[in-house]
Design a protein around this motif. Structure first.
Motif, PDB file in Angstrom:
ATOM      1  N   ASN A 102       0.810  -1.208   0.000  1.00  0.00           N
ATOM      2  CA  ASN A 102       0.000   0.000   0.000  1.00  0.00           C
ATOM      3  C   ASN A 102       0.850   1.268   0.000  1.00  0.00           C
ATOM      4  O   ASN A 102       0.355   2.362  -0.276  1.00  0.00           O
ATOM      5  N   LYS A 103       2.140   1.120   0.318  1.00  0.00           N
ATOM      6  CA  LYS A 103       3.041   2.268   0.310  1.00  0.00           C
ATOM      7  C   LYS A 103       3.343   2.741  -1.108  1.00  0.00           C
ATOM      8  O   LYS A 103       3.816   3.853  -1.306  1.00  0.00           O
ATOM      9  N   PHE A 104       3.104   1.883  -2.087  1.00  0.00           N
ATOM     10  CA  PHE A 104       3.440   2.208  -3.470  1.00  0.00           C
ATOM     11  C   PHE A 104       2.160   2.508  -4.256  1.00  0.00           C
ATOM     12  O   PHE A 104       1.067   2.132  -3.862  1.00  0.00           O
ATOM     13  N   GLU A 105       2.331   3.184  -5.370  1.00  0.00           N
ATOM     14  CA  GLU A 105       1.189   3.475  -6.227  1.00  0.00           C
ATOM     15  C   GLU A 105       0.662   2.186  -6.842  1.00  0.00           C
ATOM     16  O   GLU A 105       1.418   1.274  -7.159  1.00  0.00           O
ATOM     17  N   SER A 106      -0.652   2.155  -7.055  1.00  0.00           N
ATOM     18  CA  SER A 106      -1.285   0.951  -7.598  1.00  0.00           C
ATOM     19  C   SER A 106      -0.714   0.574  -8.959  1.00  0.00           C
ATOM     20  O   SER A 106      -0.495  -0.604  -9.250  1.00  0.00           O
ATOM     21  N   VAL A 107      -0.474   1.586  -9.805  1.00  0.00           N
ATOM     22  CA  VAL A 107       0.015   1.278 -11.146  1.00  0.00           C
ATOM     23  C   VAL A 107       1.385   0.619 -11.085  1.00  0.00           C
ATOM     24  O   VAL A 107       1.698  -0.282 -11.885  1.00  0.00           O
ATOM     25  N   ASN A 108       2.230   1.008 -10.126  1.00  0.00           N
ATOM     26  CA  ASN A 108       3.549   0.375  -9.983  1.00  0.00           C
ATOM     27  C   ASN A 108       3.414  -1.054  -9.485  1.00  0.00           C
ATOM     28  O   ASN A 108       4.180  -1.940  -9.908  1.00  0.00           O
ATOM     29  N   ASN A 109       2.458  -1.298  -8.598  1.00  0.00           N
ATOM     30  CA  ASN A 109       2.239  -2.665  -8.111  1.00  0.00           C
ATOM     31  C   ASN A 109       1.740  -3.576  -9.228  1.00  0.00           C
ATOM     32  O   ASN A 109       2.136  -4.741  -9.329  1.00  0.00           O
TER      33      ASN A 109
ATOM     34  N   ILE B   7      -0.135  -3.442 -21.483  1.00  0.00           N
ATOM     35  CA  ILE B   7      -1.287  -2.690 -20.970  1.00  0.00           C
ATOM     36  C   ILE B   7      -0.917  -1.938 -19.698  1.00  0.00           C
ATOM     37  O   ILE B   7      -1.298  -0.778 -19.514  1.00  0.00           O
ATOM     38  N   THR B   8      -0.153  -2.573 -18.818  1.00  0.00           N
ATOM     39  CA  THR B   8       0.249  -1.895 -17.586  1.00  0.00           C
ATOM     40  C   THR B   8       1.202  -0.738 -17.878  1.00  0.00           C
ATOM     41  O   THR B   8       1.207   0.269 -17.166  1.00  0.00           O
ATOM     42  N   MET B   9       2.024  -0.860 -18.916  1.00  0.00           N
ATOM     43  CA  MET B   9       2.931   0.219 -19.271  1.00  0.00           C
ATOM     44  C   MET B   9       2.171   1.437 -19.813  1.00  0.00           C
ATOM     45  O   MET B   9       2.652   2.571 -19.745  1.00  0.00           O
ATOM     46  N   LEU B  10       0.975   1.201 -20.364  1.00  0.00           N
ATOM     47  CA  LEU B  10       0.159   2.298 -20.894  1.00  0.00           C
ATOM     48  C   LEU B  10      -0.747   2.902 -19.834  1.00  0.00           C
ATOM     49  O   LEU B  10      -1.556   3.785 -20.144  1.00  0.00           O
ATOM     50  N   ALA B  11      -0.605   2.426 -18.586  1.00  0.00           N
ATOM     51  CA  ALA B  11      -1.518   2.858 -17.524  1.00  0.00           C
ATOM     52  C   ALA B  11      -0.912   3.959 -16.663  1.00  0.00           C
ATOM     53  O   ALA B  11      -1.290   4.125 -15.510  1.00  0.00           O
ATOM     54  N   GLY B  12       0.030   4.709 -17.200  1.00  0.00           N
ATOM     55  CA  GLY B  12       0.641   5.776 -16.426  1.00  0.00           C
ATOM     56  C   GLY B  12      -0.246   7.003 -16.307  1.00  0.00           C
ATOM     57  O   GLY B  12      -1.324   7.084 -16.874  1.00  0.00           O
ATOM     58  N   ARG B  13       0.241   7.978 -15.596  1.00  0.00           N
ATOM     59  CA  ARG B  13      -0.564   9.177 -15.346  1.00  0.00           C
ATOM     60  C   ARG B  13      -0.895   9.925 -16.625  1.00  0.00           C
ATOM     61  O   ARG B  13      -1.994  10.452 -16.800  1.00  0.00           O
ATOM     62  N   ASN B  14       0.063   9.979 -17.562  1.00  0.00           N
ATOM     63  CA  ASN B  14      -0.168  10.731 -18.785  1.00  0.00           C
ATOM     64  C   ASN B  14      -1.171  10.066 -19.704  1.00  0.00           C
ATOM     65  O   ASN B  14      -1.701  10.694 -20.619  1.00  0.00           O
ATOM     66  N   LEU B  15      -1.411   8.750 -19.505  1.00  0.00           N
ATOM     67  CA  LEU B  15      -2.330   8.023 -20.360  1.00  0.00           C
ATOM     68  C   LEU B  15      -3.484   7.447 -19.557  1.00  0.00           C
ATOM     69  O   LEU B  15      -4.086   6.453 -19.931  1.00  0.00           O
ATOM     70  N   ASN B  16      -3.807   8.082 -18.431  1.00  0.00           N
ATOM     71  CA  ASN B  16      -4.911   7.596 -17.619  1.00  0.00           C
ATOM     72  C   ASN B  16      -6.230   8.069 -18.220  1.00  0.00           C
ATOM     73  O   ASN B  16      -6.557   9.237 -18.203  1.00  0.00           O
TER      74      ASN B  16
ATOM     75  N   ARG C 185       2.343  -3.177 -12.430  1.00  0.00           N
ATOM     76  CA  ARG C 185       3.487  -3.415 -13.313  1.00  0.00           C
ATOM     77  C   ARG C 185       4.424  -4.470 -12.735  1.00  0.00           C
ATOM     78  O   ARG C 185       4.932  -5.337 -13.455  1.00  0.00           O
ATOM     79  N   MET C 186       4.649  -4.409 -11.428  1.00  0.00           N
ATOM     80  CA  MET C 186       5.491  -5.406 -10.784  1.00  0.00           C
ATOM     81  C   MET C 186       4.866  -6.799 -10.888  1.00  0.00           C
ATOM     82  O   MET C 186       5.550  -7.787 -11.182  1.00  0.00           O
ATOM     83  N   ALA C 187       3.541  -6.860 -10.681  1.00  0.00           N
ATOM     84  CA  ALA C 187       2.840  -8.143 -10.739  1.00  0.00           C
ATOM     85  C   ALA C 187       2.941  -8.749 -12.131  1.00  0.00           C
ATOM     86  O   ALA C 187       3.269  -9.935 -12.290  1.00  0.00           O
ATOM     87  N   MET C 188       2.641  -7.958 -13.164  1.00  0.00           N
ATOM     88  CA  MET C 188       2.695  -8.484 -14.524  1.00  0.00           C
ATOM     89  C   MET C 188       4.121  -8.814 -14.941  1.00  0.00           C
ATOM     90  O   MET C 188       4.347  -9.751 -15.717  1.00  0.00           O
ATOM     91  N   SER C 189       5.103  -8.084 -14.421  1.00  0.00           N
ATOM     92  CA  SER C 189       6.496  -8.392 -14.736  1.00  0.00           C
ATOM     93  C   SER C 189       6.893  -9.753 -14.157  1.00  0.00           C
ATOM     94  O   SER C 189       7.579 -10.545 -14.821  1.00  0.00           O
TER      95      SER C 189
END
Length: 369
Positions: free
Chosen positions: A223-230, A353-362, A232-236
């Motif tokens: 929970n300390k990290f942003e959801s989008v980073n989690n 898909i997770t790489m396209l889920a950043g703030r600029n492409l939300n 990305r880590m999961a799919m990686s």
């Protein structure tokens, strides 16, 4: 074989009834302060898988595989007796569920039937393509009618939220990963690497345990990290695990298989943890409930579809190499490598898909009014 097939149909019918129904029943029975327990479905599934693998291995070790069926019969009777004493006051809501739409929604099953015919050399091509056309036609008509009728059971217009749909797709990939490991993975260990059933059951247990722990024991830390980073880590993690399975499937031993499945299910557990948060962004409580129902249904459908495709690939690749003179064991391993490689491609798509889920492409603000 006909008796085994009939038993399997009965089992899957019960599973199809129970899985969508349990979350609603649990939410109704439990007090509001314990509503968090309604999200324990994946834990139940994980524990059930561990117990199933262990008990099945024990029954084979004892030399009588029917013992597991006897155990399930007794357990079902006990559960039925206890469930009959539960009284629930349900709030009834009226929805315009048309019988025509129920029939049209069977198009998904027709599509699975079409996929199965691709691995059957006896079925004529016109019948196979006929199933494809009928399946697509039924699904398209179902979606059109569901978007047209007032007060539909599934409000697709309300759920057309890019952030939510992205979560649904990733959750479908995660659940399909677990199903493929539990079915194709077991066949790989048995037919490809020739391990005993009890060893196979023990080999798959660590990955299930890790999946449960990653989902529930690490929430406070992640929970300390942003959801989008989690995500990305999961799919990686899943992508790395499936990539190694596809590359080294002809050289693996039991220990390496256990390590790779642990990596895959660690990613799956983290993905489920974040997926619950991503799905709860609807405008109303009704849409939130609808989002949970649709995601659960989609995970079942995507797992079935992907499993059918991989099974056809496994069969066709193995038969092709066998007919070309490759020894049976090598043909089998090549077939499993092709299967793992195809799912590796699916995880790559999920990672993109997770790489396209950043703030600029939300794109979550784009909701159909």
């Amino acid at each position: 074989m006909p008796i085994l097939l009939l038993g399997r149909i009965i089992q899957t019918t019960g599973c199809g009834i129970l899985l969508p129904m349990l979350p609603s029943l649990i939410a109704t029975i439990l007090p509001e302060k314990n509503v968090g327990l309604t999200k324990m479905g994946d834990v139940m599934l994980g524990v059930a898988l561990v117990l199933a693998l262990f008990l099945t291995g024990i029954s084979f070790l004892l030399g009588n595989w029917q013992l597991i069926n006897i155990f399930l019969i007794v357990l079902s009777l006990i559960i039925y007796h206890n469930a009959s004493s539960i009284k629930i006051d349900l709030e009834i809501s009226t929805y315009n569920i048309e019988r025509v739409n129920v029939v049209l929604s069977s198009g998904f099953m027709v599509l699975i039937g079409w996929i199965v015919t691709l691995g059957d050399q006896i079925t004529s091509s016109w019948f196979s393509w006929g199933l494809l056309v009928i399946g697509i036609g039924l699904i398209a008509t179902y979606l059109w009618r569901e978007l047209s009728v007032p007060n539909p059971l599934i409000d697709f217009k309300g759920l057309f939220n890019v952030r939510y749909l992205r979560a649904v797709l990733l959750q479908g990939i995660g659940d399909a990963s677990l199903v493929v490991l539990m079915i194709i993975g077991i066949l790989y260990l048995r037919q490809g690497l020739h391990y005993s059933v009890i060893i196979i059951g023990l080999a798959l247990m660590p990955s299930i345990v890790v999946m449960i722990l990653m989902h529930h024991a690490t929430k406070r830390w992640f929970n300390k990290f942003e959801s989008v980073n989690n995500v990305r880590m999961a799919m990686s993690l899943m992508m790395v695990g499936w990539g190694c399975l596809s590359l080294f499937s002809t050289y693996l031993n039991l220990i390496l298989f256990i390590v790779l499945t642990i990596i895959i299910e660690a990613g799956h557990g983290l993905l489920m943890q974040v997926g619950q948060e991503l799905s709860q962004n609807q405008k109303s409580a009704r849409l939130n409930n609808m989002a949970d129902i649709f995601m659960a249904q989609f995970k079942l459908m995507s797992s079935g579809m992907i499993l059918a495709i991989l099974s056809v690939v496994l069969q066709n690749v193995t038969n092709s190499h066998t007919s070309n003179g490759l020894p049976g064991k090598l043909s089998t391993l090549v077939g499993y490598r092709a299967t793992f490689s195809l799912f590796f491609v699916i995880t790559i798509l999920g990672w993109i898909i997770t790489m396209l889920a950043g703030r600029n492409l939300n794109l979550s603000k784009h909701i159909v009014k």
